[in-house]
Design a protein around this motif. Structure first.
Motif, PDB file in Angstrom:
ATOM      1  N   ARG A  17      57.664 -57.771 -36.794  1.00 45.28           N
ATOM      2  CA  ARG A  17      57.920 -56.965 -35.602  1.00 45.28           C
ATOM      3  C   ARG A  17      56.894 -55.840 -35.546  1.00 45.28           C
ATOM      4  NH1 ARG A  17      63.235 -56.796 -33.193  1.00 45.28           N
ATOM      5  NH2 ARG A  17      63.940 -58.953 -33.102  1.00 45.28           N
ATOM      6  N   PRO A  18      56.542 -55.365 -34.346  1.00 44.56           N
ATOM      7  CA  PRO A  18      55.598 -54.241 -34.268  1.00 44.56           C
ATOM      8  C   PRO A  18      56.207 -52.988 -34.903  1.00 44.56           C
ATOM      9  CG  PRO A  18      56.481 -54.785 -32.095  1.00 44.56           C
ATOM     10  CD  PRO A  18      56.977 -55.843 -33.038  1.00 44.56           C
ATOM     11  N   LEU A  19      55.379 -52.138 -35.449  1.00 38.78           N
ATOM     12  CA  LEU A  19      55.848 -50.875 -36.024  1.00 38.78           C
ATOM     13  C   LEU A  19      56.497 -50.064 -34.906  1.00 38.78           C
ATOM     14  CD1 LEU A  19      55.530 -49.840 -38.955  1.00 38.78           C
ATOM     15  CD2 LEU A  19      53.679 -48.391 -38.111  1.00 38.78           C
ATOM     16  N   PRO A  20      57.745 -49.586 -35.086  1.00 39.84           N
ATOM     17  CA  PRO A  20      58.419 -48.889 -33.984  1.00 39.84           C
ATOM     18  C   PRO A  20      57.707 -47.589 -33.601  1.00 39.84           C
ATOM     19  CG  PRO A  20      59.892 -49.232 -35.880  1.00 39.84           C
ATOM     20  CD  PRO A  20      58.535 -49.622 -36.306  1.00 39.84           C
ATOM     21  N   ALA A  21      57.745 -47.280 -32.289  1.00 40.63           N
ATOM     22  CA  ALA A  21      57.160 -46.019 -31.818  1.00 40.63           C
ATOM     23  C   ALA A  21      58.097 -44.883 -32.203  1.00 40.63           C
ATOM     24  CB  ALA A  21      56.998 -46.079 -30.305  1.00 40.63           C
ATOM     25  N   LEU A  22      57.530 -43.704 -32.406  1.00 37.43           N
ATOM     26  CA  LEU A  22      58.301 -42.560 -32.894  1.00 37.43           C
ATOM     27  C   LEU A  22      58.444 -41.519 -31.793  1.00 37.43           C
ATOM     28  CD1 LEU A  22      59.493 -41.822 -35.650  1.00 37.43           C
ATOM     29  CD2 LEU A  22      57.394 -40.585 -36.145  1.00 37.43           C
ATOM     30  N   ARG A  23      59.706 -41.094 -31.526  1.00 40.74           N
ATOM     31  CA  ARG A  23      59.930 -40.015 -30.557  1.00 40.74           C
ATOM     32  C   ARG A  23      59.766 -38.681 -31.273  1.00 40.74           C
ATOM     33  NH1 ARG A  23      65.066 -42.483 -28.078  1.00 40.74           N
ATOM     34  NH2 ARG A  23      65.998 -40.847 -29.334  1.00 40.74           N
ATOM     35  N   PRO A  24      59.587 -37.587 -30.509  1.00 42.01           N
ATOM     36  CA  PRO A  24      59.292 -36.289 -31.158  1.00 42.01           C
ATOM     37  C   PRO A  24      60.376 -35.805 -32.129  1.00 42.01           C
ATOM     38  CG  PRO A  24      58.945 -36.157 -28.777  1.00 42.01           C
ATOM     39  CD  PRO A  24      59.498 -37.505 -29.044  1.00 42.01           C
ATOM     40  N   ASP A  25      61.648 -36.193 -31.865  1.00 39.02           N
ATOM     41  CA  ASP A  25      62.739 -35.707 -32.737  1.00 39.02           C
ATOM     42  C   ASP A  25      63.074 -36.698 -33.846  1.00 39.02           C
ATOM     43  OD1 ASP A  25      63.775 -37.649 -31.024  1.00 39.02           O
ATOM     44  OD2 ASP A  25      65.781 -36.780 -31.064  1.00 39.02           O
ATOM     45  N   GLU A  26      62.249 -37.728 -33.995  1.00 40.71           N
ATOM     46  CA  GLU A  26      62.580 -38.773 -34.959  1.00 40.71           C
ATOM     47  C   GLU A  26      61.700 -38.739 -36.201  1.00 40.71           C
ATOM     48  OE1 GLU A  26      64.401 -42.387 -32.234  1.00 40.71           O
ATOM     49  OE2 GLU A  26      62.254 -42.349 -32.595  1.00 40.71           O
ATOM     50  N   VAL A  27      62.237 -39.395 -37.235  1.00 44.81           N
ATOM     51  CA  VAL A  27      61.511 -39.585 -38.489  1.00 44.81           C
ATOM     52  C   VAL A  27      61.362 -41.094 -38.676  1.00 44.81           C
ATOM     53  CG1 VAL A  27      61.780 -39.429 -41.006  1.00 44.81           C
ATOM     54  CG2 VAL A  27      62.323 -37.447 -39.556  1.00 44.81           C
ATOM     55  N   LEU A  28      60.180 -41.531 -39.060  1.00 48.74           N
ATOM     56  CA  LEU A  28      60.007 -42.943 -39.387  1.00 48.74           C
ATOM     57  C   LEU A  28      60.335 -43.097 -40.871  1.00 48.74           C
ATOM     58  CD1 LEU A  28      59.212 -45.621 -38.031  1.00 48.74           C
ATOM     59  CD2 LEU A  28      56.888 -45.259 -38.887  1.00 48.74           C
ATOM     60  N   VAL A  29      61.410 -43.817 -41.142  1.00 46.14           N
ATOM     61  CA  VAL A  29      61.854 -43.962 -42.531  1.00 46.14           C
ATOM     62  C   VAL A  29      61.342 -45.286 -43.084  1.00 46.14           C
ATOM     63  CG1 VAL A  29      63.855 -44.067 -44.074  1.00 46.14           C
ATOM     64  CG2 VAL A  29      63.929 -42.595 -42.041  1.00 46.14           C
ATOM     65  N   HIS A  67      58.394 -41.497 -43.942  1.00 48.40           N
ATOM     66  CA  HIS A  67      57.020 -41.998 -43.881  1.00 48.40           C
ATOM     67  C   HIS A  67      56.187 -41.121 -42.942  1.00 48.40           C
ATOM     68  CE1 HIS A  67      53.808 -44.962 -44.080  1.00 48.40           C
ATOM     69  NE2 HIS A  67      53.703 -44.867 -42.752  1.00 48.40           N
ATOM     70  N   GLU A  68      56.804 -40.766 -41.810  1.00 45.27           N
ATOM     71  CA  GLU A  68      56.082 -39.985 -40.794  1.00 45.27           C
ATOM     72  C   GLU A  68      57.122 -39.186 -40.022  1.00 45.27           C
ATOM     73  OE1 GLU A  68      53.857 -42.636 -38.212  1.00 45.27           O
ATOM     74  OE2 GLU A  68      53.535 -41.009 -36.777  1.00 45.27           O
ATOM     75  N   VAL A  69      56.761 -37.979 -39.569  1.00 51.91           N
ATOM     76  CA  VAL A  69      57.731 -37.201 -38.793  1.00 51.91           C
ATOM     77  C   VAL A  69      57.217 -36.985 -37.378  1.00 51.91           C
ATOM     78  CG1 VAL A  69      58.697 -36.042 -40.825  1.00 51.91           C
ATOM     79  CG2 VAL A  69      56.845 -34.942 -39.558  1.00 51.91           C
ATOM     80  N   GLY A  70      58.155 -36.956 -36.408  1.00 53.07           N
ATOM     81  CA  GLY A  70      57.804 -36.685 -35.017  1.00 53.07           C
ATOM     82  C   GLY A  70      57.363 -35.231 -34.845  1.00 53.07           C
ATOM     83  N   ALA A  71      56.746 -34.955 -33.691  1.00 49.63           N
ATOM     84  CA  ALA A  71      56.125 -33.642 -33.451  1.00 49.63           C
ATOM     85  C   ALA A  71      57.107 -32.477 -33.586  1.00 49.63           C
ATOM     86  CB  ALA A  71      55.477 -33.639 -32.074  1.00 49.63           C
ATOM     87  N   GLN A  72      58.391 -32.720 -33.228  1.00 52.89           N
ATOM     88  CA  GLN A  72      59.366 -31.603 -33.262  1.00 52.89           C
ATOM     89  C   GLN A  72      60.062 -31.453 -34.612  1.00 52.89           C
ATOM     90  OE1 GLN A  72      62.131 -32.592 -30.168  1.00 52.89           O
ATOM     91  NE2 GLN A  72      60.641 -32.257 -28.533  1.00 52.89           N
ATOM     92  N   VAL A  73      59.841 -32.363 -35.517  1.00 51.40           N
ATOM     93  CA  VAL A  73      60.609 -32.353 -36.774  1.00 51.40           C
ATOM     94  C   VAL A  73      59.974 -31.410 -37.783  1.00 51.40           C
ATOM     95  CG1 VAL A  73      61.441 -33.758 -38.716  1.00 51.40           C
ATOM     96  CG2 VAL A  73      61.405 -34.710 -36.394  1.00 51.40           C
ATOM     97  N   LYS A  74      60.770 -30.375 -38.158  1.00 51.51           N
ATOM     98  CA  LYS A  74      60.239 -29.386 -39.092  1.00 51.51           C
ATOM     99  C   LYS A  74      60.887 -29.506 -40.473  1.00 51.51           C
ATOM    100  CE  LYS A  74      57.846 -27.181 -35.844  1.00 51.51           C
ATOM    101  NZ  LYS A  74      57.085 -28.367 -35.402  1.00 51.51           N
ATOM    102  N   GLU A  75      62.108 -30.088 -40.508  1.00 53.19           N
ATOM    103  CA  GLU A  75      62.894 -30.005 -41.748  1.00 53.19           C
ATOM    104  C   GLU A  75      62.628 -31.115 -42.755  1.00 53.19           C
ATOM    105  OE1 GLU A  75      63.766 -30.742 -38.725  1.00 53.19           O
ATOM    106  OE2 GLU A  75      65.693 -31.759 -38.553  1.00 53.19           O
ATOM    107  N   PHE A  76      61.829 -32.084 -42.404  1.00 56.55           N
ATOM    108  CA  PHE A  76      61.508 -33.149 -43.369  1.00 56.55           C
ATOM    109  C   PHE A  76      60.005 -33.343 -43.432  1.00 56.55           C
ATOM    110  CE2 PHE A  76      65.890 -34.281 -42.189  1.00 56.55           C
ATOM    111  CZ  PHE A  76      66.445 -34.466 -43.460  1.00 56.55           C
ATOM    112  N   SER A  77      59.545 -33.787 -44.601  1.00 54.19           N
ATOM    113  CA  SER A  77      58.131 -34.108 -44.704  1.00 54.19           C
ATOM    114  C   SER A  77      57.952 -35.431 -45.442  1.00 54.19           C
ATOM    115  CB  SER A  77      57.359 -32.974 -45.378  1.00 54.19           C
ATOM    116  OG  SER A  77      58.111 -32.438 -46.427  1.00 54.19           O
ATOM    117  N   PRO A  78      56.810 -36.083 -45.219  1.00 51.38           N
ATOM    118  CA  PRO A  78      56.583 -37.411 -45.803  1.00 51.38           C
ATOM    119  C   PRO A  78      56.828 -37.420 -47.313  1.00 51.38           C
ATOM    120  CG  PRO A  78      54.901 -36.965 -44.179  1.00 51.38           C
ATOM    121  CD  PRO A  78      55.706 -35.703 -44.309  1.00 51.38           C
TER     122      PRO A  78
END
Ligand SMILES: [Zn+2]
Ligand SMILES: [Zn+2]
Length: 343
Positions: A17-29, A67-78
């Motif tokens: 499947r294609p890698l899912p797109a990430l919204r600004p408030d989301e984290v790619l886990v 793995h990656e954080v959306g633009a608005q996510v401050k509380e988690f990091s890769p």
């Protein structure tokens, strides 16, 4: 990315499947472990196409790494290790405004199409709103992290019914949640826990989980045993975790006056009660579903070793063997409690 997709009744296959797109408030886990729930087994067996339609990425009990954080996510990091709460509430409906997030009128559930179709977590990468993530304590493995979801169900259930010090609890149905209820009830101060099932392997698990008495309902009369073990009085709480008319009847008949049924199981959509037993004994039937704020409590209990979820993981499979994983979970003779897929 690789993803486990429901293809047909009794067929789950790994698809690209294609890698899912990430919204600004989301984290790619980057998912590392995803468990198979009883509801997923029903989906695999083709019994709930409304909730598990063909084409859905399965799984909702999961843990992994940021793995990656959306633009608005401050509380988690890769690189941070996280468990996922798969129940995404809307935050604005009346139940949400009362803080009952798990009863949200517009709930979106990962790996389900209950209200809205949403792909699940049995894949390499899943986009998840950051507020649905909980940091995994160092002592908790990814596999254990995947069990936080069912374990939180058990913690929530005990909170709903309340366990008084020294009380007698009957747990009817010893699947993963039932087994965690056995352990957690002892932690909560139950004086005696009686586990009822017809599966000898699961009853042995219940004994290891701390049940004071196990009852094989195919060999013994559970109501008679529960009454005897409670000095003739009956159980204070009966946890119904099987969901059939027969098991609901056991719960009701085995209860003391003013006893409480914690209703979790719903294999049969309707069951009938002997109403006189309910009325004249002032029995309460308390519905228990999901969890919300209990996740952090549950994680802390697992991290401190007071709640042992590892013994429930009877089988693990790599993502490429997902078909075998589902066949194992669906086979009553496989001696499985929780099957976890490593993604
Ligand atoms: Zn589940
Ligand atoms: Zn809501």
């Amino acid at each position: 990315m690789k993803a486990a997709v429901l293809k047909a009744t009794r067929r789950v296959a790994v698809e690209d499947r294609p890698l899912p797109a990430l919204r600004p408030d989301e984290v790619l886990v980057r998912i590392r472990a995803s468990g198979i729930c009883g509801s997923d087994v029903h989906g695999f067996e083709g019994r709930i196409f409304d909730r598990r339609p063909i084409g859905i990425i399965m799984g909702h009990e999961a843990a992994g790494e940021v793995h990656e954080v959306g633009a608005q996510v401050k509380e988690f990091s890769p690189g941070e290790r996280v468990a996922i709460n798969p129940l995404i509430p809307c935050l604005v409906c009346p139940p949400c405004r009362r803080g009952w997030f798990h009863l949200c009128d517009a709930m979106v559930t990962l790996g389900s199409a209950m209200r809205v179709f949403h792909d699940g977590t049995m894949c390499e990468f899943a986009p998840v709103p950051s507020r649905q993530l909980h940091r995994l304590p160092e002592a908790v493995s990814f596999e254990e992290g995947a069990l936080v979801e069912p374990a939180s169900n058990a913690v929530h259930l005990l909170g709903r019914v309340g366990v008084e010090l020294g009380s007698v609890l009957a747990v009817v149905g010893t699947g993963a949640i039932g087994l965690i209820v056995v352990q957690a009830a002892k932690l909560a101060g139950a004086g005696k826990v009686i586990a009822v099932d017809i599966n000898p392997f699961r009853l042995a698990c219940a004994e290891r989980a701390g049940a004071d008495r196990i009852v094989n309902a195919a060999e013994e009369d559970p109501v008679a045993v529960i009454r005897e073990e409670s000095g003739g009085r009956g159980a204070d709480v009966a946890v119904e975790a099987a969901g059939t008319a027969a098991t609901y009847r056991i719960c009701l008949e085995a209860l003391a006056k003013r006893g409480k049924v914690a209703a979790l199981g719903f294999m049969e959509p309707e069951v009938s009660f002997p109403m006189r037993t309910l009325v004249y004994r002032e029995i309460s039937v308390i519905g228990c579903t999901a969890f919300s704020c209990e996740i952090d409590t549950t994680l802390a209990l697992i991290a401190s070793g007071r709640l042992a979820v590892k013994p429930l993981i009877t089988h693990t499979f790599p993502l490429d063997s997902v078909q075998e994983a589902y066949e194992t979970a669906a086979d009553p003779k496989s001696n499985s409690v929780k099957v976890v897929v490593r993604c």
